[in-house]
Design a protein around this motif. Sequence first.
Motif, PDB file in Angstrom:
ATOM      1  N   HIS A 193       6.784   2.327  -6.649  1.00 14.07           N
ATOM      2  CA  HIS A 193       6.024   2.570  -8.226  1.00 14.07           C
ATOM      3  C   HIS A 193       5.571   1.302  -8.765  1.00 14.07           C
ATOM      4  O   HIS A 193       6.378   0.250  -8.942  1.00 14.07           O
ATOM      5  N   PRO A 194       4.483   1.295  -9.202  1.00 10.19           N
ATOM      6  CA  PRO A 194       3.326   2.384  -8.865  1.00 10.19           C
ATOM      7  C   PRO A 194       3.097   2.590  -7.376  1.00 10.19           C
ATOM      8  O   PRO A 194       2.889   1.453  -6.601  1.00 10.19           O
ATOM      9  N   PRO A 195       2.413   3.655  -7.029  1.00 12.07           N
ATOM     10  CA  PRO A 195       2.424   3.894  -5.646  1.00 12.07           C
ATOM     11  C   PRO A 195       0.953   3.313  -5.244  1.00 12.07           C
ATOM     12  O   PRO A 195       0.061   2.798  -6.048  1.00 12.07           O
ATOM     13  N   LYS A 196       0.606   3.143  -3.988  1.00 13.25           N
ATOM     14  CA  LYS A 196      -0.813   2.907  -3.582  1.00 13.25           C
ATOM     15  C   LYS A 196      -1.214   3.942  -2.630  1.00 13.25           C
ATOM     16  O   LYS A 196      -0.406   4.288  -1.912  1.00 13.25           O
ATOM     17  N   SER A 197      -2.253   4.799  -2.905  1.00 14.06           N
ATOM     18  CA  SER A 197      -2.560   6.055  -2.338  1.00 14.06           C
ATOM     19  C   SER A 197      -3.554   5.891  -1.143  1.00 14.06           C
ATOM     20  O   SER A 197      -3.315   6.914  -0.244  1.00 14.06           O
ATOM     21  N   HIS A 198      -4.152   4.815  -0.964  1.00 12.95           N
ATOM     22  CA  HIS A 198      -5.031   4.769   0.379  1.00 12.95           C
ATOM     23  C   HIS A 198      -4.837   3.177   0.713  1.00 12.95           C
ATOM     24  O   HIS A 198      -4.787   2.159  -0.101  1.00 12.95           O
ATOM     25  N   TRP A 199      -5.249   3.044   2.171  1.00 10.35           N
ATOM     26  CA  TRP A 199      -5.521   1.538   2.755  1.00 10.35           C
ATOM     27  C   TRP A 199      -4.209   0.769   2.496  1.00 10.35           C
ATOM     28  O   TRP A 199      -4.507  -0.470   2.018  1.00 10.35           O
ATOM     29  N   ALA A 200      -3.123   1.495   2.397  1.00  7.85           N
ATOM     30  CA  ALA A 200      -1.745   0.548   2.246  1.00  7.85           C
ATOM     31  C   ALA A 200      -1.423  -0.028   3.453  1.00  7.85           C
ATOM     32  O   ALA A 200      -0.630   0.589   4.257  1.00  7.85           O
ATOM     33  N   LEU A 201      -1.980  -1.065   3.780  1.00  8.01           N
ATOM     34  CA  LEU A 201      -1.398  -1.956   4.966  1.00  8.01           C
ATOM     35  C   LEU A 201      -0.451  -3.163   4.534  1.00  8.01           C
ATOM     36  O   LEU A 201      -0.851  -3.490   3.440  1.00  8.01           O
TER      37      LEU A 201
END
Length: 483
Positions: A392-400
């Motif tokens: 939290h908070p999340p990362k929704s895309h491209w989370a490398l």
Amino acid sequence: MQNAQFDVVVAGCGAAGLSAAVAAAEQGAKVAVLERAPIEERGGQSRYTEAYLRMKSHDDVTDDFEQHIIDNSSGYVDPDMVQEMGRPAADRAGFARAVNMVDPDMLHTFATEAGPTIAWLKGFGLRFDFLPTQFLTKTQPRLLPVGGGLALVETLAAQAENLGVTFFYDTTAEGLEQNEDGQVIGLRARHKGDRVRLKGQVVLACGGFEGNSEMQTRYIGPRAEYLRPICKGAYYNRGEGIQMALAIGALGAGDFGSFHAEPMDPRSGVSEPSIFIFPYGILVNKEGERFTDEAPGAVDAHYERVTRRIYEQRDGLAYVILDARHKQVPNYRLALRTDKPPFEADTVESLAAQLAVPPDRLAATVSAYNDACRPGQYKPLELDNVATVGLHPPKSHWALPIDQAPFHAYPIISANVFTFGGLKVDSDARVLDSDGLPIRGLYAAGEIIGLFHGTYTGATSVLKGLVFGRRAGQDAALRRNAP
């Protein structure tokens, strides 16, 4: 005091003002243009922008054009107000004739006149194409004039000069003049300390108030001191046009407490030193902590709301933290308009020291983020749903994970591209009074028109100036001999 008589007097020499001047002169009107800047800097913000246009073809706006503006047209709306606004303007209840929300007729004109306006501009030799943008991921197409806003300014100015338009440079509009019936019959201005009075119908096309710190603080709030105009042309936009119209009873519109936010490098002095690479890293504040989802969707649709979260941080500042992998994103340099190099280090802790961010805090933030990353099919140029888990908070895309040296960082603040608050106009760009009726002899075009609330409908600002500048000039010319 110098006095001069014209049919149409235009305050502002950007895309909106020049469109008004040319359109009026084409109808045979005697036209004057006032420009606060010297000739070599004419054009305001239009001179510096790439002038993205939210169009799917040379003839039509994008499919979401009207709906996106409507969805961001005000706060909580009375359903009865929505019903009234759907009726013809003359038939609306009194309470609905002067409200701060988008007029459907005006919006329909905006959408339907975009294509004819582009065709009109092509007639002057301007070319348009779907050129590469700074957005590596996007939801909507963007048509651009070849040569950007500068091409718009120089081409329209040349056309105006050919049509006999008179230009007053280094001249600032100060106030409107009215006759005993309330009709606007001219404006007062100053030229290097000397007073000038120009008679004629008036088109206000002199922008918002992003160059006026007092108005920004009054409307946006004290945190406005952390904002900076996106380009040097914006410093000329000091809000006098809005003030002089409100002073004679014009109706305000748009969100006066907000602005179009864009992420920029505060170290740079170039025009629009934007930083759009943040979806491929993490954003941290001066405490070294994440505070938002860096990649909720395509960057063109979400950068403004992310930038607003940056603006909320201490001192209005954040850093994007990247590892070596960001250089593997195809054409990644398009997302970096700054002329300043990134901070670089072989460890996260060393990078933190350069940023004056607590090293242990930043290291813990990066570690927690890395632990929340999960394997997935990484696709840097499309939404890939490679997201964090349990963070939290999340990362929704491209989370490398951020784990490959060298590590880079860019500072980011929110630019004030333009302010949202302005004047309400009808479909012919006539400024309305507090009862929702046109103020005779007064028009507005461009960013001075209050339209936006919440999230800006990207690539519509320049188009608004072109469309309603042309409408203003045409209507003013037609009414120039009216009693």
